[in-house]
Structure formats: structure tokens, C-alpha cells
Design an enzyme around this catalytic site. Structure first.
Site, short mmCIF file in Angstrom:
data_model
loop_
_atom_site.label_atom_id
_atom_site.label_comp_id
_atom_site.label_asym_id
_atom_site.label_seq_id
_atom_site.Cartn_x
_atom_site.Cartn_y
_atom_site.Cartn_z
N HIS A 101 0.88 -1.17 0.00
CA HIS A 101 0.00 0.00 0.00
C HIS A 101 0.92 1.22 0.00
O HIS A 101 2.01 1.18 0.59
CB HIS A 101 -0.81 0.13 1.29
CG HIS A 101 -1.78 -0.95 1.57
ND1 HIS A 101 -1.45 -2.10 2.23
CD2 HIS A 101 -3.12 -1.05 1.31
CE1 HIS A 101 -2.54 -2.86 2.37
NE2 HIS A 101 -3.55 -2.25 1.81
N ASP A 104 2.31 2.01 3.34
CA ASP A 104 3.25 1.04 3.94
C ASP A 104 4.69 1.46 3.68
O ASP A 104 5.58 1.23 4.50
CB ASP A 104 3.12 -0.36 3.33
CG ASP A 104 1.72 -0.91 3.38
OD1 ASP A 104 0.98 -0.52 4.28
OD2 ASP A 104 1.40 -1.73 2.51
N GLU A 232 -10.82 -6.61 -4.68
CA GLU A 232 -10.69 -7.70 -3.70
C GLU A 232 -11.96 -7.77 -2.85
O GLU A 232 -12.19 -6.89 -2.01
CB GLU A 232 -9.45 -7.44 -2.83
CG GLU A 232 -9.18 -8.55 -1.84
CD GLU A 232 -7.90 -8.29 -1.04
OE1 GLU A 232 -6.91 -7.78 -1.60
OE2 GLU A 232 -7.91 -8.59 0.16
N GLU A 268 -9.20 -13.55 -1.85
CA GLU A 268 -8.45 -13.89 -0.64
C GLU A 268 -9.12 -15.06 0.08
O GLU A 268 -10.33 -15.06 0.31
CB GLU A 268 -8.37 -12.66 0.28
CG GLU A 268 -7.65 -12.96 1.58
CD GLU A 268 -7.22 -11.71 2.34
OE1 GLU A 268 -6.83 -10.71 1.69
OE2 GLU A 268 -7.29 -11.72 3.57
N HIS A 271 -11.14 -14.19 3.21
CA HIS A 271 -12.36 -13.43 2.91
C HIS A 271 -13.46 -14.36 2.41
O HIS A 271 -14.64 -14.17 2.70
CB HIS A 271 -12.09 -12.34 1.87
CG HIS A 271 -11.11 -11.31 2.34
ND1 HIS A 271 -10.74 -10.22 1.57
CD2 HIS A 271 -10.42 -11.18 3.50
CE1 HIS A 271 -9.87 -9.48 2.24
NE2 HIS A 271 -9.65 -10.05 3.42
N ASP A 296 -4.92 -13.53 -2.84
CA ASP A 296 -4.28 -13.25 -1.55
C ASP A 296 -4.32 -14.58 -0.79
O ASP A 296 -5.38 -15.00 -0.31
CB ASP A 296 -5.01 -12.15 -0.78
CG ASP A 296 -4.47 -10.77 -1.12
OD1 ASP A 296 -3.63 -10.67 -2.04
OD2 ASP A 296 -4.90 -9.79 -0.47
N ASP A 307 -10.93 -11.76 10.32
CA ASP A 307 -9.90 -11.99 9.33
C ASP A 307 -8.57 -12.25 10.05
O ASP A 307 -7.81 -11.33 10.31
CB ASP A 307 -9.81 -10.70 8.48
CG ASP A 307 -9.22 -10.90 7.11
OD1 ASP A 307 -9.05 -12.05 6.69
OD2 ASP A 307 -8.94 -9.88 6.44
N ASP A 309 -5.99 -13.78 8.98
CA ASP A 309 -4.86 -13.63 8.06
C ASP A 309 -3.66 -14.48 8.45
O ASP A 309 -2.53 -13.99 8.57
CB ASP A 309 -4.41 -12.15 8.00
CG ASP A 309 -5.33 -11.30 7.15
OD1 ASP A 309 -6.05 -11.85 6.30
OD2 ASP A 309 -5.31 -10.06 7.33
N ASP A 339 -0.90 -12.47 1.96
CA ASP A 339 -1.54 -11.44 2.78
C ASP A 339 -1.81 -12.06 4.16
O ASP A 339 -2.93 -12.36 4.52
CB ASP A 339 -2.85 -10.99 2.11
CG ASP A 339 -3.43 -9.75 2.77
OD1 ASP A 339 -2.89 -9.33 3.80
OD2 ASP A 339 -4.43 -9.23 2.26
#
Ligand code: XLS
Ligand code: NI
Ligand code: NI
Length: 435
Positions: A101, A104, A232, A268, A271, A296, A307, A309, A339
Site C-alpha cells: 500500500h 506502507d 478484492e 483472498e 475473505h 491473496d 480476518d 490472516d 496477505d
């Protein structure tokens, strides 16, 4: 720069029986599988945000990761030191791609102009690093959800100034992505959704989002960016109801606004689970409708509803989706972006390596199982046989009428007999390919 990863050597492939936790067991980058190398098939990417920015906080506690770059008072120093360490990590892992991003890689300034200058500075430094490193940019994306200005959404905000700020931010980020040779550009819905419908005009917000996406597509062509634009999907979190709920929802939205040829999907795993689908459902849906873009790759926790992750480590969960992809076109210009974040107690530099090595091994192991599955052919045979009779009954899909069918059923005395769906046989068959 302080090399946070100095104690760790370049990760090598040592094979399935190695006891070295810092070596690959299955991910042998140059090994040929289905006519391409494992590395070229999987196109794996490190994500900047979870791996280098995330401090390990949760709703009950703050930072647990003490990365040296996080201590610097000066924000630019922090960004450059983080970048140097990120590239050291990429090189040691021998990873072919990364994703980021805008926020980031560099901190925001006090206003848009300042932010743009800071971004430019860091993007130029990254561009230099890319000249001497193997890693490439899989995709970039703008963070349109963390800053408080975006608390009520970006494109779907009731305030048109925020829509404009977000649009300007995307213009800057897609151009930087293009400049860095990025292969795709991602839009995740962030806070495009609502907390309560009491204060929400849904139709107005849909139109805003449709307009926003059209502007992005128009600009992509204007600057000659050849990569895919990817949306996404996610059903909820951070908002209670996210507009880009799942693949089907996004596809319907794109069609309504005439954008179905401009965008593809970044799917993802976690998700999909939050949407009460499975990963294979989302992949099959995207492929069936020609909107698959990228992945992802992570995993969720089936006992909690958010999430999490986590890094993928479950070949069973990936086998069918990978089969759908690799028996056909593969990932194309997409890839497998990890991700995923390590747990907040995993505080050491080697924990980051264990996580990525495990994920890359899991993906390679799954690809090897897919190769066996394709060479064996019995799964494909089963599917083909199950639908075989449709190749004889072609007129059903075109020329006949309800009346014609009715007459045929009567005159031929059609009396269909049910057949087994063979689920357990198929489950056992698939398991037999995992080694
Ligand atoms: C959040 C999303 C996010 C996107 C990029 O849940 O997964 O990380 O991938 O904005
Ligand atoms: Ni994501
Ligand atoms: Ni996510």
C-alpha cells in the site's frame, strides 16, 4: 542500516526430509512442473504491510514486535531503513514478487502535496533497489481506510471532498505502481460499506463507487498501464456490511456500471471463509465468469469470525482451487500474495522466515499434487462423464421450447434414473494425490 535479518542465511531448497527449519522442503524454485518452473507457476509475493509494518497489536494490547526501524523518530529514516530490511528479506527468501500500500512504504505528510513528495522520494529509492534485486512488484494499492478522513468510506463517503482526495490518492498510487513496473493494481473496498443503514443512502453510495471505478479505469488507459485492475471482495470487517461482499456480488456491481471488462478479482482465502463460502467456490466462480485476476493466499480460523490472516499451511484446502487454476491458464499476470501475518507472540526475525517458508512449501506441495492429479486424469474423467449426456442433448440449450420438451418427454416416455454423486469416492481420490 541495521540488518535485522543478519543472523539468517539465504533460504535454500533441501527437500522433504530435511530437519532444517530454515530450508524449503517442497519449494524448489527451478524444478519443472507442468512445463514451467515452480517459481514461475506460483508467482509468490511478500506483502509489505503485515511483514514490515504491523506492530503485533490486538484490541487488548499494543506493539509486541520490536523491529529496529520502528524506533526511529524521523519518519523518512524509518521508511528507508524499513525498505532496506525489506529488500534484505526478499533476497534471503529469494521471493519473486512483493506488494504494497502507498502508506506502507512511506508515511503521510501534513497535506496531499507533502504526501506526494514523500511518496516520490521513497518510490525512487525502491526503483533503484529493483535494479539490483530479483524481486518485482506484483501489485500496488492505495490505503483508503486507515486515516480518520476515511472513517465513513472513501469513494462512498457522504462528503465529496473525501471522494476527491481518495481519487487523487489513487491517481498517485497507480502511477507509482506503473513506474515501478507493477503487474496489477488492486482496490480493496476498505470502508466502502456501512456501519448502520440508518445514516446511509445506499443507492447514492453505489453510484459514487461506480463512478470512482470508472475514473480509475479511464486513467489506467490514459497512462498506458497494461496490468489488470483488481477488486478484492470481502463480506465484512472493517464495516458491518462491505459492498464488495464476494465474487458474485462484485461481478453484479461491475456489470451494472458497465465495468465487467475493466476489472478482475483478487480473491483472498480468508475473505471467502468470512463470506461463508469456501476458497474453491470463489475461484470456481471467478473462472466460470472470466473474472479471475490474482490471489491473496492466507488462511482463516474456522472457530473465529474475523480476518485472522494466517499463513497458509493446509494443502487440502488449496488442492481443488489450484487444480482449477493450473489445469487451465494458471495465474496469468496474477500471483500468490501472502496477505498473512505471524501471530503476535512470534516476535523474532526467524518467525517471519518460518511463516513464509511454510507458506511457500505448502503452495509448492499443492502444485505437485495438482500435477499428479492431472497426469492421473481420473478426476477429470469423472467430471466429464457426469455431464457427458449434455453433449448429445445440444438442442436443449438452443432450439427447443418448453412445449417441445413436454412433447418429447411424453412421446419418448422419458423416465430418468438418479445416479450417485460419489462424494466420498472423490474425497478419497483427491487425498491420494497429496504426498
Ligand atoms: C484486508 C485486505 C487488504 C488488501 C489490501 O482485509 O486483505 O490487506 O489485501 O488492501
Ligand atoms: Ni487481502
Ligand atoms: Ni484480508
Amino acid at each position: 542500516m541495521s540488518d535485522y535479518f543478519q543472523s539468517i542465511a539465504k533460504v535454500e531448497f533441501e527437500g522433504k526430509d530435511t530437519r532444517n527449519p530454515l530450508a524449503f522442503k517442497y519449494y524448489n524454485p527451478k524444478q519443472k512442473v507442468l512445463e514451467k518452473t515452480i517459481e514461475d507457476h506460483l508467482r509468490m509475493a511478500v506483502c509489505y504491510w503485515h511483514t514490515f509494518n504491523w506492530p503485533g497489536n490486538d484490541p487488548f494490547g499494543g506493539q509486541t514486535f520490536l523491529r529496529p526501524w520502528m524506533d526511529h523518530q524521523d519518519a523518512i529514516h524509518q521508511a528507508t531503513d524499513k525498505m532496506e530490511n525489506a529488500f534484505s528479506f526478499f533476497d534471503k527468501l529469494d521471493i519473486p514478487y512483493f506488494c504494497f500500500h502507498d502508506v506502507d512504504i512511506a508515511p503521510e505528510g501534513n497535506n496531499f502535496n507533502e504526501t506526494e513528495l514523500i511518496q516520490k522520494k521513497i518510490v525512487d529509492l525502491i526503483s533503484k533497489k529493483l535494479e539490483t534485486s530479483k524481486v518485482k512488484l506484483l501489485w500496488g494499492t492505495a490505503n483508503l481506510f486507515s486515516h480518520r478522513r476515511y472513517m465513513a468510506g472513501a469513494a462512498t463517503n457522504p462528503n465529496p471532498e473525501i471522494f476527491q482526495y481518495a481519487a487523487a490518492q489513487v491517481k498517485m498510487c497507480i502511477e507509482n505502481t506503473h513506474y515501478l513496473g507493477g503487474q496489477n493494481y488492486v482496490l480493496w473496498g476498505g470502508r466502502e460499506g456501512y456501519e448502520t443503514i440508518l445514516n446511509t443512502n445506499m443507492k447514492q453510495e453505489f453510484d459514487q463507487l461506480g463512478r470512482f471505478l470508472s475514473l480509475v479505469a479511464e486513467h489506467k488507459h490514459k497512462i498506458g498501464f497494461k496490468g489488470n485492475l483488481l477488486i478484492e471482495p470481502k463480506p465484512h470487517e472493517p464495516t458491518k456490511h462491505q459492498y464488495d461482499f464476494d465474487s458474485a456480488n462484485v461481478f453484479a456491481f461491475l456489470q451494472k456500471y458497465g465495468l465487467e471488462k475493466e476489472f478482475k478479482l483478487n480473491i483472498e482465502v480468508n475473505h471467502a471463509i468470512l463470506a461463508k463460502h469456501s476458497f474453491e467456490h470463489e475461484i470456481a466462480y471467478a473462472l466460470a465468469n472470466d473474472i479471475f485476476g490474482s490471489i491473496d493466499i492466507n488462511r482463516g480460523d474456522y472457530l473465529v469470525g474475523w480476518d485472522t490472516d494466517q499463513f497458509p499451511n493446509n494443502t487440502e484446502e488449496l488442492l481443488l482451487p489450484f487444480y482449477y487454476l493450473f489445469k487451465n491458464q494458471g495465474l496469468g499476470s496474477g500471483g500468490l500474495n501472502m496477505d498473512a501475518k505471524i501471530r503476535r507472540q512470534s516476535i523474532d526475525p526467524e518467525d517471519l522466515f518460518y511463516a513464509h517458508i511454510g507458506a511457500m512449501d505448502t503452495c509448492a506441495r499443492t502444485l505437485l499434487a495438482v500435477e499428479r492429479m492431472i497426469n492421473d486424469g481420473s478426476y477429470e474423467d469423472f467430471l466429464q462423464k457426469r455431464y457427458e449426456n449434455w453433449t448429445h442433448d445440444k438442442e436443449l440449450m438452443s432450439s427447443t421450447s418448453l412445449e417441445g420438451i413436454y412433447e418429447k418427454v411424453k412421446s419418448e416416455n422419458i423416465n430418468p434414473q438418479p445416479q450417485s454423486g460419489r462424494q466420498e469416492y472423490l474425497e478419497n481420490l483427491l487425498n491420494s494425490f497429496i504426498e
